[in-house]
Design a protein around this motif. Structure first.
Motif, mmCIF file in Angstrom:
data_model
loop_
_atom_site.group_PDB
_atom_site.id
_atom_site.type_symbol
_atom_site.label_atom_id
_atom_site.label_comp_id
_atom_site.label_asym_id
_atom_site.label_seq_id
_atom_site.Cartn_x
_atom_site.Cartn_y
_atom_site.Cartn_z
ATOM 1 N N GLY A 18 0.802 -1.218 0.000
ATOM 2 C CA GLY A 18 0.000 0.000 0.000
ATOM 3 C C GLY A 18 0.830 1.261 0.000
ATOM 4 N N GLN A 19 2.143 1.144 -0.252
ATOM 5 C CA GLN A 19 3.016 2.315 -0.194
ATOM 6 C C GLN A 19 2.775 3.250 -1.369
ATOM 7 N N VAL A 20 2.856 4.531 -1.089
ATOM 8 C CA VAL A 20 2.724 5.542 -2.139
ATOM 9 C C VAL A 20 4.117 5.885 -2.661
ATOM 10 N N ILE A 21 4.156 6.499 -3.849
ATOM 11 C CA ILE A 21 5.426 6.771 -4.525
ATOM 12 C C ILE A 21 6.331 7.666 -3.678
ATOM 13 N N LYS A 22 5.753 8.675 -3.037
ATOM 14 C CA LYS A 22 6.574 9.609 -2.263
ATOM 15 C C LYS A 22 7.318 8.901 -1.144
ATOM 16 N N GLU A 23 6.650 7.961 -0.456
ATOM 17 C CA GLU A 23 7.302 7.205 0.614
ATOM 18 C C GLU A 23 8.442 6.351 0.069
ATOM 19 N N ILE A 24 8.213 5.741 -1.103
ATOM 20 C CA ILE A 24 9.237 4.889 -1.692
ATOM 21 C C ILE A 24 10.473 5.707 -2.059
#
Length: 293
Positions: A118-124
C-alpha cells in the motif's frame, strides 16, 4: 534527512538557474577568442568587458572551457560508486508481472525487488534516498501484460517513461531448457543507434543502470534502437573452438521499449519540468526519428 534533501534540491535548482548566465559568458568569451584568432577587431559591445573576458580565457582549462549543464550534474558522481536499484510494481501485481520483475532483478546488477503493498510513490522515493539508492524502476501492466517502465534517477532526476511491447519472459523462450541459470556477472553493454541528442540522453539514462564490468565477463546486454523502438536482448557467449569460434545464447527476458517522456525531476515531483514528451501529431511524421538514424 528531510532538511538535507530540501537543501540539496535547493542547491541543484540554484545551479540550474545559473546556466543561462554561464552560457551568455561562454558566448562572449567565444567571440573574443574568434576575433583574436582571426585578427579582427573586438566587437563593439564587448570592448568594455574585454580585459575581464581575456583574464577568464587565460584561466580556462579543458574542464572549464565549456560550461556544464544540469544534465551533466545529474550523473556527475555516477562513476564513483556502483548503481543501487530498487525495482517495484504497480499495486496488486498479477503473476506474470511479478515473474517479469523477478527476472529484471537479475538483469540489473545490485538491484533489489520490493513488494509495493500500500506504499505511495513519495514514501518509496524518500526511503530510497535515505538508503543511498541511485535509481528506482517502476513496472506497470495492463490486464496481466507488462506495458510500461519508469526509470527515476536519484536524488534529482531525470525520470524516463517507456512503453513496453512484446515482452517475453525466460520461461516463455523456445530454448528455455538449454538456458540454465542466469549469470549475475556485471554485463558488457551494447548501445546501438542512439545518434541524436535525445538518443544520447536516453542511452545515458540506460547506461548508468549498470556498473563497469570486468573485461573477461561473458554476459552481454543489448539496447538496439530501430525507428525509436529500443530492443532489449540478453545473451551469454562461450568460446568452445578457440577465440574465432563463439557460441551466442539468448537467456532472456526480451522486450521492446519506446520512450514517450523525460522529466527533469524524480518520480514523486509532479511539478518537475518536462524535458521531452511525444505528442499525438508526432506519430504522423513517419520519416522523423527522434533517437537515431
Amino acid at each position: 534527512m528531510l532538511r538535507r534533501n530540501i537543501r540539496l534540491r535547493r542547491e541543484y535548482l540554484y545551479r540550474k538557474s545559473l546556466e543561462g548566465k554561464e552560457r551568455l559568458l561562454y558566448e562572449k568569451r567565444r567571440k573574443i577568442k574568434e576575433a583574436l584568432q582571426e585578427g579582427k577587431p573586438i566587437p563593439t559591445e564587448l570592448r568594455s568587458e574585454e580585459a575581464e573576458l581575456r583574464h577568464q580565457i587565460d584561466l580556462e582549462d579543458e574542464n572549464t572551457a565549456v560550461p556544464k549543464t544540469h544534465i551533466d550534474d545529474e550523473y556527475a558522481n555516477a562513476s564513483e560508486r556502483d548503481p543501487k536499484i530498487l525495482i517495484t510494481t504497480s499495486r496488486n501485481p498479477s503473476a506474470p508481472l511479478t515473474q517479469f520483475v523477478k527476472e529484471l532483478k537479475v538483469v540489473f546488477p545490485n538491484a533489489q525487488r520490493m513488494n509495493r503493498g500500500g506504499q505511495v510513490i513519495k514514501e518509496i522515493i524518500e526511503t530510497c534516498r535515505a538508503n543511498d539508492f541511485t535509481d528506482v524502476i517502476l513496472v506497470h501492466e495492463h490486464r496481466g501484460v507488462p506495458d510500461g517502465m519508469t526509470i527515476s534517477h536519484l536524488p534529482f532526476g531525470p525520470t524516463a517513461y517507456f512503453g513496453l511491447l512484446n515482452v517475453v519472459t525466460r520461461h516463455d523462450l523456445k530454448n528455455r531448457k538449454g538456458i540454465g541459470k542466469m549469470s549475475e556477472a556485471y554485463p558488457h553493454l551494447i548501445l546501438n543507434n542512439f545518434s541524436t541528442k535525445l538518443g544520447e540522453r536516453t542511452a545515458n539514462i540506460l547506461q548508468h543502470l549498470f556498473p563497469v564490468p570486468k573485461p573477461d565477463t561473458k554476459r552481454i546486454i543489448t539496447f538496439a534502437n530501430e525507428s525509436d523502438y529500443i530492443s532489449f536482448r540478453h545473451h551469454v557467449y562461450e568460446k568452445h573452438g578457440g577465440p574465432k569460434s563463439i557460441e551466442l545464447k539468448e537467456v532472456g527476458p526480451r522486450f521492446e521499449m519506446r520512450p514517450y517522456q523525460i522529466k527533469l525531476g524524480t518520480l514523486d515531483q509532479d511539478e518537475a519540468q518536462t524535458e521531452w514528451v511525444i505528442r499525438p501529431f508526432m506519430n504522423t511524421a513517419k520519416k522523423r526519428k527522434f533517437l537515431g538514424d
